[in-house]
Design a protein around this motif. Structure first.
Motif, PDB file in Angstrom:
ATOM      1  N   PRO A 121       0.818  -1.223   0.000  1.00 44.07           N
ATOM      2  CA  PRO A 121       0.000   0.000   0.000  1.00 44.07           C
ATOM      3  C   PRO A 121       0.848   1.268   0.000  1.00 44.07           C
ATOM      4  O   PRO A 121       0.580   2.187  -0.772  1.00 44.07           O
ATOM      5  CB  PRO A 121      -0.810  -0.096   1.304  1.00 44.07           C
ATOM      6  CG  PRO A 121      -0.745  -1.511   1.716  1.00 44.07           C
ATOM      7  CD  PRO A 121       0.531  -2.064   1.178  1.00 44.07           C
ATOM      8  N   SER A 122       1.920   1.297   0.823  1.00 38.22           N
ATOM      9  CA  SER A 122       2.828   2.452   0.838  1.00 38.22           C
ATOM     10  C   SER A 122       3.360   2.711  -0.554  1.00 38.22           C
ATOM     11  O   SER A 122       3.370   3.838  -1.038  1.00 38.22           O
ATOM     12  CB  SER A 122       4.044   2.177   1.723  1.00 38.22           C
ATOM     13  OG  SER A 122       3.668   2.082   3.043  1.00 38.22           O
ATOM     14  N   PHE A 123       3.845   1.632  -1.172  1.00 34.14           N
ATOM     15  CA  PHE A 123       4.473   1.739  -2.482  1.00 34.14           C
ATOM     16  C   PHE A 123       3.518   2.386  -3.489  1.00 34.14           C
ATOM     17  O   PHE A 123       3.857   3.378  -4.138  1.00 34.14           O
ATOM     18  CB  PHE A 123       4.897   0.347  -2.952  1.00 34.14           C
ATOM     19  CG  PHE A 123       5.699   0.365  -4.212  1.00 34.14           C
ATOM     20  CD1 PHE A 123       7.038   0.691  -4.176  1.00 34.14           C
ATOM     21  CD2 PHE A 123       5.111   0.062  -5.428  1.00 34.14           C
ATOM     22  CE1 PHE A 123       7.791   0.725  -5.336  1.00 34.14           C
ATOM     23  CE2 PHE A 123       5.850   0.098  -6.592  1.00 34.14           C
ATOM     24  CZ  PHE A 123       7.190   0.422  -6.551  1.00 34.14           C
ATOM     25  N   VAL A 124       2.310   1.847  -3.571  1.00 31.51           N
ATOM     26  CA  VAL A 124       1.339   2.345  -4.548  1.00 31.51           C
ATOM     27  C   VAL A 124       0.935   3.787  -4.226  1.00 31.51           C
ATOM     28  O   VAL A 124       0.951   4.666  -5.096  1.00 31.51           O
ATOM     29  CB  VAL A 124       0.092   1.431  -4.588  1.00 31.51           C
ATOM     30  CG1 VAL A 124      -0.979   2.024  -5.487  1.00 31.51           C
ATOM     31  CG2 VAL A 124       0.491   0.040  -5.074  1.00 31.51           C
ATOM     32  N   ILE A 125       0.610   4.047  -2.953  1.00 29.44           N
ATOM     33  CA  ILE A 125       0.115   5.373  -2.579  1.00 29.44           C
ATOM     34  C   ILE A 125       1.195   6.441  -2.765  1.00 29.44           C
ATOM     35  O   ILE A 125       0.941   7.495  -3.351  1.00 29.44           O
ATOM     36  CB  ILE A 125      -0.421   5.360  -1.127  1.00 29.44           C
ATOM     37  CG1 ILE A 125      -1.695   4.506  -1.060  1.00 29.44           C
ATOM     38  CG2 ILE A 125      -0.724   6.782  -0.643  1.00 29.44           C
ATOM     39  CD1 ILE A 125      -2.146   4.165   0.332  1.00 29.44           C
TER      40      ILE A 125
ATOM     41  N   ALA B 219       3.651  10.918  -5.627  1.00 34.80           N
ATOM     42  CA  ALA B 219       4.877  11.477  -6.211  1.00 34.80           C
ATOM     43  C   ALA B 219       4.674  11.822  -7.683  1.00 34.80           C
ATOM     44  O   ALA B 219       5.185  12.821  -8.173  1.00 34.80           O
ATOM     45  CB  ALA B 219       6.028  10.484  -6.052  1.00 34.80           C
ATOM     46  N   ALA B 220       3.908  10.978  -8.383  1.00 33.13           N
ATOM     47  CA  ALA B 220       3.752  11.190  -9.823  1.00 33.13           C
ATOM     48  C   ALA B 220       2.675  12.222 -10.147  1.00 33.13           C
ATOM     49  O   ALA B 220       2.834  13.007 -11.066  1.00 33.13           O
ATOM     50  CB  ALA B 220       3.428   9.859 -10.502  1.00 33.13           C
ATOM     51  N   LEU B 221       1.590  12.205  -9.360  1.00 29.74           N
ATOM     52  CA  LEU B 221       0.437  13.008  -9.771  1.00 29.74           C
ATOM     53  C   LEU B 221       0.147  14.215  -8.899  1.00 29.74           C
ATOM     54  O   LEU B 221      -0.117  15.291  -9.379  1.00 29.74           O
ATOM     55  CB  LEU B 221      -0.817  12.130  -9.827  1.00 29.74           C
ATOM     56  CG  LEU B 221      -0.740  10.946 -10.781  1.00 29.74           C
ATOM     57  CD1 LEU B 221      -1.977  10.093 -10.667  1.00 29.74           C
ATOM     58  CD2 LEU B 221      -0.540  11.420 -12.218  1.00 29.74           C
ATOM     59  N   PHE B 222       0.173  14.033  -7.585  1.00 27.81           N
ATOM     60  CA  PHE B 222      -0.241  15.141  -6.719  1.00 27.81           C
ATOM     61  C   PHE B 222       0.920  15.633  -5.891  1.00 27.81           C
ATOM     62  O   PHE B 222       1.010  15.329  -4.718  1.00 27.81           O
ATOM     63  CB  PHE B 222      -1.336  14.719  -5.746  1.00 27.81           C
ATOM     64  CG  PHE B 222      -2.461  13.970  -6.353  1.00 27.81           C
ATOM     65  CD1 PHE B 222      -3.428  14.640  -7.090  1.00 27.81           C
ATOM     66  CD2 PHE B 222      -2.587  12.600  -6.167  1.00 27.81           C
ATOM     67  CE1 PHE B 222      -4.486  13.944  -7.632  1.00 27.81           C
ATOM     68  CE2 PHE B 222      -3.645  11.912  -6.712  1.00 27.81           C
ATOM     69  CZ  PHE B 222      -4.593  12.575  -7.445  1.00 27.81           C
ATOM     70  N   LYS B 223       1.793  16.380  -6.480  1.00 28.45           N
ATOM     71  CA  LYS B 223       2.914  16.881  -5.684  1.00 28.45           C
ATOM     72  C   LYS B 223       2.436  17.798  -4.583  1.00 28.45           C
ATOM     73  O   LYS B 223       3.093  17.958  -3.568  1.00 28.45           O
ATOM     74  CB  LYS B 223       3.897  17.599  -6.596  1.00 28.45           C
ATOM     75  CG  LYS B 223       4.698  16.602  -7.393  1.00 28.45           C
ATOM     76  CD  LYS B 223       6.044  17.139  -7.760  1.00 28.45           C
ATOM     77  CE  LYS B 223       6.857  16.066  -8.411  1.00 28.45           C
ATOM     78  NZ  LYS B 223       7.559  16.519  -9.589  1.00 28.45           N
ATOM     79  N   ARG B 224       1.275  18.409  -4.805  1.00 28.84           N
ATOM     80  CA  ARG B 224       0.800  19.358  -3.802  1.00 28.84           C
ATOM     81  C   ARG B 224      -0.158  18.705  -2.806  1.00 28.84           C
ATOM     82  O   ARG B 224      -0.767  19.383  -1.990  1.00 28.84           O
ATOM     83  CB  ARG B 224       0.148  20.550  -4.485  1.00 28.84           C
ATOM     84  CG  ARG B 224       1.201  21.460  -5.116  1.00 28.84           C
ATOM     85  CD  ARG B 224       0.580  22.465  -6.051  1.00 28.84           C
ATOM     86  NE  ARG B 224      -0.528  23.142  -5.406  1.00 28.84           N
ATOM     87  CZ  ARG B 224      -1.625  23.502  -6.046  1.00 28.84           C
ATOM     88  NH1 ARG B 224      -1.763  23.231  -7.312  1.00 28.84           N
ATOM     89  NH2 ARG B 224      -2.570  24.126  -5.415  1.00 28.84           N
TER      90      ARG B 224
END
Lengths: 174, 199
Positions: free
Chosen positions: A87-91, A96-101
């Motif tokens: 779960p950590s890995f996916v979330i 990191a890829a989509l919601f930097k904010r």
């Protein structure tokens, strides 16, 4: 459901709902591993936490590996560890890829603050129920309080605190 | 052709990530927070994969996201350095030392735990673990329960947990909702978002 699948799903749930470091896992492990599935007793689990404290690596990973091994051997340890990491890995990848904010979203910050308060409550409840199980004689309570004081006030390293406690046990609790 | 394939995947960088996190995982005792200084030293100072500021950002996010902070930060740093394969190599490096060390101990533990001296040692260690957890609880509590609303949420969740036999996940979800309703500091966040946009 096979044992390995149940182990995997339990640890995936634990990984998904652990907020704020290793000890936040305690209430979840207590529920899933001890109460619901009866895979370990509280004493066995505390032994595992002790070993996890004294060995390198994150407590979450160490506990998952140890519990997995006790429940279903080497394969069990791999499955439990993979489950707690997934779960950590996916979330984190999604964030990191989509919601930097992501961290700055008002509702995320607010939810995260609420969760932290609850985690303090949950750990307190876990300490209470584990404590009832562990403290049988006055010396147990004394060891617990001294360990607390050494760690909280003098900031001694867990390794030294547990080493001294083990020595005390060897001398007086045999 | 083969040259191009080689340049697509930077194996050298991936193995560098793997072994860096392997070292971090193998040499820090005492959990994720104890690892942060070492992670910082290896990734910011030595390898210069990220700057100070971005490192702070990554740690902040690793604490907000679910899961162990050591795992979260290795996934994020790996991804920043070399994409999804970087994340896989970094997190595997972080996990492998724990896995091997704990497996070795677990195998012997089964045999040793019946010896009376070992039993006596663990009779002493167990209450000390409770003491350590209590100390951690004080530390977390002090940093989390800073305002009245957080404290009230803490007390309410403590009571709910003590009275009803609820699954911890339910309590976490209720607290997240309570946080969104009562701890939403909109003005402060708007200001911070603007600052982020500027940067």
């Amino acid at each position: 459901m096979t044992l390995l699948l149940r182990l995997f799903l339990s640890f995936m749930e634990i990984g998904m709902f652990t907020f704020g470091g290793g000890y936040a896992m305690l209430p979840l492990i207590q529920r899933e591993i001890i109460d619901v599935n009866g895979w370990l007793t509280m004493e066995q689990f505390l032994d595992i936490v002790a070993v996890a404290e004294m060995t390198p690596g994150p407590i979450a990973i160490n506990s998952a590996t140890f519990v997995g091994y006790r429940v279903a051997g080497v394969l069990g340890s791999l499955v439990a560890t993979f489950g707690v990491v997934l779960p950590s890995f996916v979330i984190v990848l999604i964030i990191a890829a989509l919601f930097k904010r992501f961290k700055y979203l008002a509702s995320v910050q607010a939810a995260s603050k609420g969760i932290r308060s609850a985690v303090v409550a949950l750990i307190a409840l876990a300490v209470w129920s584990f404590g009832k199980e562990v403290i049988h004689v006055p010396l147990h309570a004394i060891i617990g309080l001294v360990a607390f004081a050494l760690s909280h006030f003098l900031r001694w390293h867990p390794l030294i605190v547990l080493g001294l406690a083990g020595l005390t046990g060897l001398l007086f609790l045999g | 052709m083969s040259r191009k394939v080689q340049s697509d995947i930077n194996w050298h960088l991936l193995w560098d990530l793997f072994f860096t996190f392997l070292r971090i995982g193998a040499f820090t005792i005492g959990g994720g927070y104890a690892m942060l200084p070492l992670i910082q030293k290896e990734t910011v100072e030595k390898k210069q994969w990220v700057g100070e500021e971005e490192f702070a950002e990554i740690i902040g996010l690793s604490q907000t996201a679910p899961g162990a902070i050591a795992i979260n930060s290795s996934v994020y740093l790996g991804f920043r350095v070399a994409g999804v394969s970087g994340a896989i190599f970094a997190v595997t490096g972080m996990v492998v030392p724990s896995l091997l060390i704990i497996l070795t101990i677990a195998v012997f533990f089964e045999r040793f735990s019946t010896i009376s001296a070992v039993k006596a040692i663990f009779n002493g260690v167990r209450p000390a673990v409770m003491g350590l957890i209590l100390a951690a609880l004080f530390k977390i509590g002090k940093s989390v329960l800073k305002n009245m609303t957080s404290f009230i949420i803490f007390v309410v969740m403590l009571l709910i947990g003590a009275i009803f036999d609820l699954h911890p996940v339910l309590i976490i979800l209720m607290a997240a909702l309570a946080g969104i309703i009562f701890l939403n500091d909109k003005n402060k966040n708007k200001k911070e978002e603007k600052e982020v946009e500027k940067a």
